[in-house]
Design an enzyme around this catalytic site. Sequence first.
Site, PDB file in Angstrom:
ATOM      1  CG  ASN A  59     -46.272  51.267  61.802  1.00 45.94           C
ATOM      2  OD1 ASN A  59     -46.325  52.339  61.523  1.00 45.94           O
ATOM      3  ND2 ASN A  59     -45.063  50.795  60.408  1.00 45.94           N
TER       4      ASN A  59
ATOM      5  CG  LEU B 135     -60.570  45.073  61.432  1.00 46.63           C
ATOM      6  CD1 LEU B 135     -61.492  45.771  62.027  1.00 46.63           C
ATOM      7  CD2 LEU B 135     -59.809  44.246  62.067  1.00 46.63           C
ATOM      8  CB  ALA B 136     -62.458  44.205  54.510  1.00 45.43           C
ATOM      9  CB  ALA B 137     -58.187  48.191  53.870  1.00 45.54           C
TER      10      ALA B 137
ATOM     11  CB  ILE C 122     -55.891  43.041  62.616  1.00 48.73           C
ATOM     12  CG1 ILE C 122     -54.173  44.548  63.205  1.00 48.73           C
ATOM     13  CG2 ILE C 122     -56.401  43.907  64.256  1.00 48.73           C
ATOM     14  CD1 ILE C 122     -54.338  45.720  62.123  1.00 48.73           C
TER      15      ILE C 122
ATOM     16  N   GLY D  19     -62.784  41.851  56.777  1.00 51.55           N
ATOM     17  CA  GLY D  19     -62.088  41.328  57.121  1.00 51.55           C
ATOM     18  C   GLY D  19     -61.041  40.589  57.791  1.00 51.55           C
ATOM     19  N   GLY D  20     -62.070  39.606  58.116  1.00 55.63           N
ATOM     20  CA  GLY D  20     -61.969  39.437  59.964  1.00 55.63           C
ATOM     21  C   GLY D  20     -60.680  38.376  60.047  1.00 55.63           C
TER      22      GLY D  20
ATOM     23  CB  THR E 155     -53.145  47.302  54.171  1.00 50.77           C
ATOM     24  OG1 THR E 155     -52.524  46.050  54.164  1.00 50.77           O
ATOM     25  CG2 THR E 155     -54.204  46.382  55.065  1.00 50.77           C
TER      26      THR E 155
ATOM     27  CE1 TYR F 140     -54.124  51.577  54.147  1.00 48.64           C
ATOM     28  CE2 TYR F 140     -52.977  52.229  56.021  1.00 48.64           C
ATOM     29  CZ  TYR F 140     -53.627  51.709  54.853  1.00 48.64           C
ATOM     30  OH  TYR F 140     -53.792  50.982  56.790  1.00 48.64           O
TER      31      TYR F 140
END
Length: 371
Positions: A226, A92-94, A25, A20-21, A96, A197
């Site tokens: 958040n 981080l990959a998701a 974020i 998730g780079g 969301t 989620y």
Amino acid sequence: MRDLPAEEFPLTGDRILVTGGAGFIGSRLVRQLRASAEKTVVFDSLHPQVHGEGATFPDEGANVICMKADIRDGDALRSAISDHTPTLVYHLAAETGTGQSYDLISRYCDVNVGGTARLIEALRQSRSPPRRVVLASSRAVYGEGAFQADDGSLIIPASRREEQLKAGDFVPRDLAGRALRPVPTPESLPPAPASIYGSTKLMQEYLLEQGLAGMATELVLLRFQNVYGPGQSLRNPYTGVLSIFCSQILAGRTLNIFEDGEIVRDFVFVDDVVEALVKAGAAAAPGSTPINIGSGTPASILGTAQFLLKILGAPEDRFLISGDFRIGDIRHSVADIARACERLNWQPRFSLKKGLEALADWARQEASSSR
Ligand SMILES: NC(=O)c1ccc[n+]([C@@H]2O[C@H](COP(=O)([O-])OP(=O)(O)OC[C@H]3O[C@@H](n4cnc5c(N)ncnc54)[C@H](O)[C@@H]3O)[C@@H](O)[C@H]2O)c1
């Protein structure tokens, strides 16, 4: 963004995989890592909902390698790990979106839960597993979060019911119908996710705890509140309420403020989160129990929206308190951040005012460059 001076950067010897780079974020994290880490590998599918159709990776420089691949693809994960032997993994990959997760249950489970399972399998099969995995978990695992009963004990109220919300009664109540007093949520509160989620984020935590047990790989679980700031997708309608507000204000639209405007969130600026991620990768003994990452300061949605209207130069009354609501939304969310201060020697540096000004400047530039 404040880049850490090289002498303060603690991950210089690491090869770092960031799933998730390319996201909001992740891309800020990679900007911080690229100058100093030995190598950074970005593993991201460039999800069209986040990046638009046909997106490509930006040029990140010589020591950043970008792989367009899906977290559900075990072969791609195995290649990333065997080719680059990361010493540190940020996961981080998701998918969301809290609201969207109800409509796309199997997709959220496949990506967030199945993807994490594939990652663990690839790590377990590796000949040189990383020294540490850091998970970007979420405050969504707490559901409604901590409230205080009359006797001072902490309780988690049941999710607010549709009939209650339809009647315009938005306050979490105890079983006797008494309004409950919200307090900052500590990590010791038992998880009670109130959305699909949130359930998938909790499952990521459990899978990593159990899947890495017995390995030399340490696990750090960060639960973000958040996160907001420059770079959050302005086109993704499912995440980032403050980015959505910015897009709507710049398009001259009236803001729809849900419930009675008194929904409370803990908005934490993205660069503070990046600093927490770096510290979580480096800290000597972060421990394996979860760590909240938030500002620790409550902010009402209405007050925050009014401030954004003001700094973006829009009429300050361009909002409507509609009474609309979403099932699964929670009323009040503020983190107790004492553990992050203690374990990571981290605390937020950005006030909400300073962070919103940075967000507004960026959103204004984005809007003018897309005209
Ligand atoms: N932004 C927040 O407020 C917040 C709060 C709590 C937790 N988190 C967590 O932090 C992480 C990063 O969130 P973000 O705000 O940067 O989101 P984002 O959507 O901007 O980034 C997620 C990235 O993951 C990629 N991705 C999505 N599905 C993928 C797949 N199947 N395979 C590979 N890559 C995929 C996307 O292309 C995107 O680049 C997520 O795990 C999220 O759950 C975010």
